[in-house]
Design a protein around this motif. Structure first.
Motif, PDB file in Angstrom:
ATOM      1  N   GLY A 334       0.717  -1.278   0.142  1.00  0.00           N
ATOM      2  CA  GLY A 334       0.032  -0.188   0.192  1.00  0.00           C
ATOM      3  C   GLY A 334       0.588   1.338  -0.083  1.00  0.00           C
ATOM      4  N   ASP A 335       2.072   1.234  -0.468  1.00  0.00           N
ATOM      5  CA  ASP A 335       2.871   2.491  -0.098  1.00  0.00           C
ATOM      6  C   ASP A 335       2.619   3.276  -1.551  1.00  0.00           C
ATOM      7  OD1 ASP A 335       4.447   4.146   1.002  1.00  0.00           O
ATOM      8  OD2 ASP A 335       6.313   2.835   0.768  1.00  0.00           O
ATOM      9  N   TYR A 336       2.156   4.514  -1.251  1.00  0.00           N
ATOM     10  CA  TYR A 336       2.228   5.562  -2.216  1.00  0.00           C
ATOM     11  C   TYR A 336       3.077   6.747  -1.900  1.00  0.00           C
ATOM     12  CZ  TYR A 336      -0.303   9.934  -4.081  1.00  0.00           C
ATOM     13  OH  TYR A 336      -0.491  11.005  -4.779  1.00  0.00           O
ATOM     14  N   ASP A 337       3.742   7.078  -2.669  1.00  0.00           N
ATOM     15  CA  ASP A 337       4.644   8.399  -2.593  1.00  0.00           C
ATOM     16  C   ASP A 337       5.538   8.325  -1.028  1.00  0.00           C
ATOM     17  OD1 ASP A 337       5.782  10.386  -3.731  1.00  0.00           O
ATOM     18  OD2 ASP A 337       3.933  11.741  -3.585  1.00  0.00           O
ATOM     19  N   ASN A 338       5.938   7.034  -0.479  1.00  0.00           N
ATOM     20  CA  ASN A 338       6.575   7.007   0.591  1.00  0.00           C
ATOM     21  C   ASN A 338       5.860   6.943   1.847  1.00  0.00           C
ATOM     22  OD1 ASN A 338       9.050   6.680  -0.732  1.00  0.00           O
ATOM     23  ND2 ASN A 338       9.380   8.941  -0.951  1.00  0.00           N
ATOM     24  N   LEU A 339       4.456   6.878   1.552  1.00  0.00           N
ATOM     25  CA  LEU A 339       3.409   7.095   2.796  1.00  0.00           C
ATOM     26  C   LEU A 339       3.942   6.345   3.955  1.00  0.00           C
ATOM     27  CD1 LEU A 339       1.092   8.445   3.863  1.00  0.00           C
ATOM     28  CD2 LEU A 339      -0.149   6.713   2.821  1.00  0.00           C
ATOM     29  N   CYS A 340       4.473   5.074   3.777  1.00  0.00           N
ATOM     30  CA  CYS A 340       4.590   4.255   4.702  1.00  0.00           C
ATOM     31  C   CYS A 340       6.074   4.201   5.230  1.00  0.00           C
ATOM     32  CB  CYS A 340       4.510   2.695   4.182  1.00  0.00           C
ATOM     33  SG  CYS A 340       2.592   2.321   4.008  1.00  0.00           S
ATOM     34  N   ARG A 341       7.015   4.859   4.600  1.00  0.00           N
ATOM     35  CA  ARG A 341       8.341   4.807   5.111  1.00  0.00           C
ATOM     36  C   ARG A 341       8.737   5.498   6.661  1.00  0.00           C
ATOM     37  NH1 ARG A 341      12.217   5.372   1.119  1.00  0.00           N
ATOM     38  NH2 ARG A 341      11.641   4.405  -0.940  1.00  0.00           N
ATOM     39  N   THR A 342       9.284   4.813   7.461  1.00  0.00           N
ATOM     40  CA  THR A 342       9.293   5.456   8.690  1.00  0.00           C
ATOM     41  C   THR A 342      10.407   6.646   8.565  1.00  0.00           C
ATOM     42  OG1 THR A 342       9.314   3.333   9.445  1.00  0.00           O
ATOM     43  CG2 THR A 342      10.245   5.014  11.031  1.00  0.00           C
ATOM     44  N   ALA A 343      11.217   6.704   7.669  1.00  0.00           N
ATOM     45  CA  ALA A 343      12.125   7.990   7.491  1.00  0.00           C
ATOM     46  C   ALA A 343      11.423   8.946   6.998  1.00  0.00           C
ATOM     47  CB  ALA A 343      13.056   7.535   6.258  1.00  0.00           C
ATOM     48  N   PHE A 344      10.152   9.098   6.185  1.00  0.00           N
ATOM     49  CA  PHE A 344       9.636  10.033   5.826  1.00  0.00           C
ATOM     50  C   PHE A 344       8.486  10.348   6.740  1.00  0.00           C
ATOM     51  CE2 PHE A 344      11.636   8.644   2.145  1.00  0.00           C
ATOM     52  CZ  PHE A 344      11.947   9.701   1.430  1.00  0.00           C
ATOM     53  N   GLN A 345       8.486   9.822   8.104  1.00  0.00           N
ATOM     54  CA  GLN A 345       6.992   9.956   8.631  1.00  0.00           C
ATOM     55  C   GLN A 345       6.656  11.374   9.014  1.00  0.00           C
ATOM     56  OE1 GLN A 345       7.460   7.172  11.579  1.00  0.00           O
ATOM     57  NE2 GLN A 345       8.666   8.646  13.193  1.00  0.00           N
ATOM     58  N   TRP A 346       7.655  12.154   9.269  1.00  0.00           N
ATOM     59  CA  TRP A 346       7.401  13.504   9.841  1.00  0.00           C
ATOM     60  C   TRP A 346       6.919  14.523   8.782  1.00  0.00           C
ATOM     61  CZ3 TRP A 346       5.623  13.332  14.270  1.00  0.00           C
ATOM     62  CH2 TRP A 346       6.198  12.331  15.236  1.00  0.00           C
ATOM     63  N   ARG A 347       7.600  14.133   7.861  1.00  0.00           N
ATOM     64  CA  ARG A 347       7.037  15.067   6.543  1.00  0.00           C
ATOM     65  C   ARG A 347       5.735  14.477   6.185  1.00  0.00           C
ATOM     66  NH1 ARG A 347      11.055  14.228   1.239  1.00  0.00           N
ATOM     67  NH2 ARG A 347      12.639  14.487   2.824  1.00  0.00           N
ATOM     68  N   MET A 348       5.690  13.168   6.277  1.00  0.00           N
ATOM     69  CA  MET A 348       4.102  12.752   5.714  1.00  0.00           C
ATOM     70  C   MET A 348       3.154  13.554   6.858  1.00  0.00           C
ATOM     71  SD  MET A 348       3.416  11.113   3.368  1.00  0.00           S
ATOM     72  CE  MET A 348       4.829  11.176   2.209  1.00  0.00           C
ATOM     73  N   VAL A 349       3.489  13.518   7.926  1.00  0.00           N
ATOM     74  CA  VAL A 349       2.317  14.101   9.110  1.00  0.00           C
ATOM     75  C   VAL A 349       2.278  15.576   8.688  1.00  0.00           C
ATOM     76  CG1 VAL A 349       2.469  14.886  11.524  1.00  0.00           C
ATOM     77  CG2 VAL A 349       3.159  12.593  10.847  1.00  0.00           C
ATOM     78  N   ASN A 350       3.418  16.372   8.226  1.00  0.00           N
ATOM     79  CA  ASN A 350       3.242  17.802   7.788  1.00  0.00           C
ATOM     80  C   ASN A 350       2.459  17.875   6.678  1.00  0.00           C
ATOM     81  OD1 ASN A 350       4.786  18.912   9.708  1.00  0.00           O
ATOM     82  ND2 ASN A 350       6.739  18.576   8.601  1.00  0.00           N
ATOM     83  N   SER A 351       2.555  17.130   5.675  1.00  0.00           N
ATOM     84  CA  SER A 351       1.627  17.252   4.464  1.00  0.00           C
ATOM     85  C   SER A 351       0.450  16.717   4.835  1.00  0.00           C
ATOM     86  CB  SER A 351       2.313  15.852   3.433  1.00  0.00           C
ATOM     87  OG  SER A 351       1.951  16.025   2.238  1.00  0.00           O
ATOM     88  N   LEU A 352       0.142  15.713   5.757  1.00  0.00           N
ATOM     89  CA  LEU A 352      -1.340  15.373   6.167  1.00  0.00           C
ATOM     90  C   LEU A 352      -2.106  16.597   6.665  1.00  0.00           C
ATOM     91  CD1 LEU A 352      -0.650  11.626   6.946  1.00  0.00           C
ATOM     92  CD2 LEU A 352      -2.309  12.569   5.277  1.00  0.00           C
ATOM     93  N   LEU A 353      -1.401  17.130   7.734  1.00  0.00           N
ATOM     94  CA  LEU A 353      -1.853  18.111   8.265  1.00  0.00           C
ATOM     95  C   LEU A 353      -2.489  19.319   7.404  1.00  0.00           C
ATOM     96  CD1 LEU A 353      -2.559  19.256  11.039  1.00  0.00           C
ATOM     97  CD2 LEU A 353      -0.398  20.339  11.382  1.00  0.00           C
ATOM     98  N   LEU A 354      -1.318  19.484   6.744  1.00  0.00           N
ATOM     99  CA  LEU A 354      -1.605  20.895   5.569  1.00  0.00           C
ATOM    100  C   LEU A 354      -2.970  20.383   4.790  1.00  0.00           C
ATOM    101  CD1 LEU A 354       0.063  22.986   5.234  1.00  0.00           C
ATOM    102  CD2 LEU A 354       1.005  22.302   3.227  1.00  0.00           C
ATOM    103  N   ALA A 355      -2.907  19.000   4.284  1.00  0.00           N
ATOM    104  CA  ALA A 355      -4.168  18.679   3.536  1.00  0.00           C
ATOM    105  C   ALA A 355      -5.148  18.849   4.159  1.00  0.00           C
ATOM    106  CB  ALA A 355      -3.845  17.061   3.113  1.00  0.00           C
ATOM    107  N   THR A 356      -5.317  18.238   5.425  1.00  0.00           N
ATOM    108  CA  THR A 356      -6.628  18.487   6.219  1.00  0.00           C
ATOM    109  C   THR A 356      -6.918  20.045   6.427  1.00  0.00           C
ATOM    110  OG1 THR A 356      -5.888  16.452   7.631  1.00  0.00           O
ATOM    111  CG2 THR A 356      -7.607  17.767   8.327  1.00  0.00           C
ATOM    112  N   VAL A 357      -6.082  20.951   7.041  1.00  0.00           N
ATOM    113  CA  VAL A 357      -6.670  22.106   7.122  1.00  0.00           C
ATOM    114  C   VAL A 357      -6.929  22.863   5.979  1.00  0.00           C
ATOM    115  CG1 VAL A 357      -5.373  24.368   7.730  1.00  0.00           C
ATOM    116  CG2 VAL A 357      -4.874  22.432   8.824  1.00  0.00           C
ATOM    117  N   ILE A 358      -6.233  22.668   4.798  1.00  0.00           N
ATOM    118  CA  ILE A 358      -6.441  23.407   3.517  1.00  0.00           C
ATOM    119  C   ILE A 358      -8.222  23.095   3.006  1.00  0.00           C
ATOM    120  CG2 ILE A 358      -5.898  23.524   1.160  1.00  0.00           C
ATOM    121  CD1 ILE A 358      -3.207  23.717   1.971  1.00  0.00           C
ATOM    122  N   ARG A 359      -8.107  21.519   3.121  1.00  0.00           N
ATOM    123  CA  ARG A 359      -9.412  20.944   2.392  1.00  0.00           C
ATOM    124  C   ARG A 359     -10.574  21.376   3.665  1.00  0.00           C
ATOM    125  NH1 ARG A 359      -8.965  15.499   0.012  1.00  0.00           N
ATOM    126  NH2 ARG A 359      -8.761  16.739  -1.772  1.00  0.00           N
TER     127      ARG A 359
END
Lengths: 687, 687
Positions: A334-359
């Motif tokens: 189920g990996d999409y754009d490194n969503l599952c990689r632990t190394a990218f986890q904080w970047r993903m959290v930022n991206s998701l938070l931004l997506a939530t707020v903007i939407r």
């Protein structure tokens, strides 16, 4: 004859279901093609979308196959074309709606709730609305606006239901029976929008229908089934599946995770409150300043959404697609754009938070724009991004402290936290928060994903969401819109305990005496008053109630009589039974008590019969037993009568003489002005 | 105060849910232990069942582990011991029921439907019933009788609901509010019996509750959630799963299989009709000839069932276990006793046919015996054996003609027909056929197995089942039992269009004049009449209706007054408002309009107030606004009022004077004697 009638009902419901299924499939196919058109085109044929263009050709994310050409290879140019298409689509949709069918705008759920409760809204379910909404819905979805297709899908389904019912002799004459078909159609609308037949049935029970009967439920069941089978046979996604995302979770949940689930539930409640409050403010602003700028507004919104959204990996793609990605377990590819990689986890959290707020921001300003627009899927998408964010953070916490505290309950060597399930639960919470429905959401989520083991967590999350919502005194967005638009609608759970009928009733009555009027008098009364019906009272001073006749019936009989034979304006009129036929009391269907469902032929027959006595007798069209109450009756009981028995008017009689009249509008006017108890939490939402 | 009230509701519902969950877990544990006791014992401790005895020890079917000792190694001796245990268990159960709590017999669903509709049945939800039913249910299940635990589980849940509600000041005074708790409890009962919380909520809507409200639905949701979480936390099966059988089907269904699914649907409908017809005949026989031989009957049945059942591989094992086996796909290690082997297929078909026929016979004679007995699981088991049989035959057909005709749609090299899914659909059909519920069955089957892709086939099968049932004019077994027992219950879909109120009402009234009676007079009236309440009319000859007072209220006020101060038998009584307080009109809760919910303190206060005027005034207990109708009103409308507003009595008033009175019993008496239209198929079941 009975068998014929029954057969006709089956036929009508089947036809409605098939129509809804076909319409939904067409909309899905067009939507997908338009969405892909924003990115590129197919050289094998312009009518193919990316999936069909690259059918049976394996490809990766960046370059799917050779026949599929992106519009440009330069990112900036791609972005520009993406934005231009979005603006074009939204312009087309808004322009069509504005010039051809105003009722096609919005979600339509509030209006249909009112229609099912007995409110009449000419043209709302008309042919023009249906065609324009079917045509513009794909444009709007493809334009990338933060709106969903579920609400409009219910509206379209009801249009089909109304259309088919109008063609059938059995249903076209009775508003009550027509409403039963509409209820079934609304169930089928949700069923095809989500691919969730049982969810549709529950939606029609929990949200749409005003009264509940087993027969209507069964009809909804059948209609939803037919619509879903039709959709499934058309197979618009070519996956053999009804839904765009189906996930299976191999791992079970742990009891300690309830702590985090509660956070998701609270988010759902807060999101719902926020959305309802600010969306209504936007609606007020729109009504005041943007009433004549619907097209410009929609284009601006779409352009903005496309410009900003392009840069966030979760906002760029389609909402259902992003949910499918967010719901998945990481282990099952189920990996999409490194969503599952632990190394990218904080970047993903930022991206998701931004997506939530903007939407959230975009939904607040987009829902209610003058284009077809639902709020189901956007809410779920917001919940999914937030939920996944929480899930990733919990997982990070678990990785950091694998054996301490609550994480000690995890089994070693097996992944303990599944962020995908958090996204799933977040989506459920947000949907429930904004619509204020619970059981339906559980079933829909469950039918969408088949996540059997997650029923209990879903229920827990929705429990929290509902409690938060009740605590904040939020109502569902559909109910708030009804109130905002001022439709006459008694909410199911509205109560008023401290008043009696006499305080609320209208005493300024327009009555008709049982005899002594000529057609001229009646024409004058019809012209000078605006009420929907007239109580008939005895000619003497005692004001004894004889019956009630609707404006429509008066009009109809006069017109018919004028067509058929020469009644002059001086012809006397009578509302009392003919002497030779004292026992003519046709039993009336309760729901259509005021819309006497005589068909054309028998009406003509009755009028023909009356030709002899040189007077026009309205008696067969008089409702001889209108519902009456005494003035001392608590208002609460009449509210129950309105809600459960569904009359348009209740007459107030004191020891045999008419003293007043009560309609839903009177009741609403009273409950609105009555001071709102601040301590009514218990009655409203408490268990 | 409001917050306290709300808190109390939450607390009560939570308590009810927890109680139901714990009770269900205990019953499961005891049942399993008793079932295993029939086969052998554990040397590590007599209190361990086979599963715990052999915990963490791998073993095969024949010899599970060393600590577990079968009673004997000789088949005949095993058989004998098996039969003896069955007889012992059933004797214990029947004897306990007979001597301590007669109401513990049967399923209880019919009675609870009546109670929820307003019928009062003292002791049916009492403590004795609860304890005896909880104790005897495991015995009955373990005895191997062809009965299920789902109906009794609903009854037990309602006992808990009633018990907890009685302890709470908020619910004990209002029958209406208590019924809301009972509805929620019935949802939780189904939820724990099947491990299906949403199925429970739907069951309470579709089958149990008389009126529907969102608030009650939400309460059911919450109660079912709490009960399921409690059960899940107790984890009685030690599998972490809520349900005994959970299957996943990897393969999808084919459109051509609908032909075979229709057969299953028809079977369900026929089974339901057969069961209802013959079970009622058995019930009539039992009432006539076996009324005093309940214990002997139960023992005979259990002995017979055990003797015959031991020799069929599907009847010998527990019904839920056999369903789990029959539902499984063959590929996922689901072989039991060569069920999946092609070589044995015809032997299996025989065995399954035999199991179906024998079980149908046993269920017909067992359901209704004087022990706790449900019909849900036996019906499902019958459907499952039949369905699996059809599945195996279809598979054989497919193997014989792999590429011809309809089987050409199968993908090559992949198993095309999954017999397990036929068993699954057959179980759904049989359950729906006998109970006449649809949406609930879909959700329950779905929550039981998580078979997401099979929602559409399930719906199609149930559609056929319902049509067959409607065509044969079958009603649900619960409704038929209500009719058989003569309970006063208006069915939701019962209509009577061709009569007006005056034909049906009681005109022989026991009224009380508004003044002029002494306590002695009232005591005499109470003693000489049996009615539940008295209309109050003006003292003059005009018979003007003033109000209505219940027998309970009269009795209560007199007793209270006699306790508190010396009222003699000569004290005059009055039912009119006191002069100094003309506007005392407490708004009454609609559902409790006749059970005025004053608490002890305020009653004493009011009586104290009245001490001055040397007369006993009943005014505060008089229902001043009973529901009244005119004698010309169609009966249909009053039936709607009974069903939807729930009064115990409707008074008939003609221009201000009382002329009659209508209760549910009057209506039922009328509809029973009225000739049954043979052509009412459309109204009854047609869509």
């Amino acid at each position: 004859r009975k068998v014929l009638h029954a057969g006709q009902s089956w036929f009508v419901v089947t036809l409605v279901g098939v129509g809804i299924g076909i319409n939904a499939a067409l909309i899905s196919i067009i939507t997908e093609w338009l969405s892909d058109l924003k990115m590129g085109y197919c050289s094998d044929g312009w009518w193919l979308n990316q999936q069909f263009c690259c059918w049976e050709v394996e490809g990766d994310e960046g370059n799917p196959c050779d026949s599929w050409h992106p519009w440009s290879t330069v990112t900036a140019a791609r972005w520009l074309i993406y934005v231009i298409f979005a603006a074009l689509f939204s312009f087309g949709a808004a322009h069509l709606v504005r010039s051809l069918a105003k009722y096609a705008a919005g979600s339509g759920i509030s209006e249909i709730k009112c229609i099912l409760a007995g409110f009449v809204m000419k043209g709302f379910l008309g042919l023009a609305t249906f065609f324009i909404k079917s045509l513009t819905l794909p444009l709007v979805i493809a334009s990338g606006l933060s709106v969903g297709k579920e609400g409009p899908s219910v509206h379209l389904a009801c249009c089909i239901g109304d259309l088919v019912a109008s063609l059938s002799s059995r249903f076209s004459h009775s508003e009550g029976k027509k409403r039963e078909i509409l209820t079934a159609a609304s169930a089928a609308g949700v069923a095809v929008a989500f691919g969730s037949p049982i969810g549709g049935v529950l939606f029609s029970i929990e949200e749409m229908s005003h009264t509940f009967s087993i027969k209507t439920m069964w009809r909804s069941f059948f209609c939803a089934l037919v619509a879903t089978v039709t959709l499934s046979a058309m197979n618009p996604f070519r996956t053999g599946k009804l839904v765009l995302f189906q996930v299976t979770y191999d791992r079970d949940w742990h009891f300690f995770e309830i702590i985090f689930f509660v956070i998701l539930g609270i988010f759902g409640g807060l999101y719902g409150a926020f959305m309802v409050k600010f969306n209504l403010q936007v609606a007020a602003f729109r009504r005041k300043h943007l009433a004549n700028h619907g097209v410009a507004e929609a284009v601006t919104l779409a352009t903005l959404t496309a410009m900003v959204g392009y840069f966030n990996r979760f906002l760029r793609i389609d909402m259902t697609e992003s949910m499918a990605i967010l719901f998945r377990e990481c282990e099952s590819g189920g990996d999409y754009d490194n969503l599952c990689r632990t190394a990218f986890q904080w970047r993903m959290v930022n991206s998701l938070l931004l997506a939530t707020v903007i939407r959230v921001g975009f939904v607040v300003i987009s829902y209610g724009a003058k284009v077809p627009a639902g709020i189901f899927v956007p809410s779920m998408a917001i919940g999914a991004t937030f939920g996944r964010m929480v899930g990733i953070m919990v997982k990070a916490l678990n990785n950091a402290y694998p054996t301490s505290g609550i994480f000690a309950f995890c089994q070693p060597d097996v992944p303990c936290i599944t962020p995908g399930t958090y996204a799933f639960l977040g989506a459920a919470a947000a949907l429930s928060g904004v619509m204020r429905i619970t059981v339906t959401v559980v079933v829909i989520m469950f039918e969408l994903t088949g996540a059997l083991t997650y029923i209990l967590p879903t229920m827990i999350v929705l429990l929290v969401t509902k409690s938060v919502g009740d605590f904040l005194d939020v109502r569902g967005i559909a109910d708030e819109m009804i109130r905002f638009n001022g439709f006459p609608f008694l909410e199911k759970e509205e109560h008023s305990f401290n008043a009696c009928v006499s305080r609320v009733m209208t005493t300024d009555l327009h009555t008709l005496p049982v005899s002594g009027l000529t057609i001229r008098d009646i024409e004058r009364i019809l012209a000078n008053t605006k009420v929907q019906g007239y109580p008939i009272v005895s000619s003497d001073s005692s004001n004894t109630l004889i019956g009630y006749i609707g404006r429509t019936e008066l009009r109809y009989v006069i017109d018919k009589a004028q067509q058929m034979r020469r009644v002059s304006l001086q012809t006397p009129c009578s509302f009392s039974p003919q002497r030779d036929d004292p026992e003519r009391s046709d039993p009336l269907d309760i729901t259509s008590a005021l819309a006497v469902g005589l068909d054309e032929d028998s009406a003509a027959e009755i009028l023909e019969d009356m030709a002899s006595d040189h007077a026009l007798n309205f008696w067969p069209w008089v409702n001889q037993t209108p519902i009456t109450v005494s003035p001392q009756l608590p208002l609460e009981i009449t509210m129950q009568m309105f809600k459960r028995l569904g009359p348009r008017v209740i007459l107030v009689e004191d020891r045999g003489s008419l003293v007043g009249l009560l309609t839903v509008k009177d009741v609403l006017r009273f409950t609105m002005t009555e001071k709102q108890d601040s301590d009514s939490w218990d009655d409203r939402g408490g268990i």
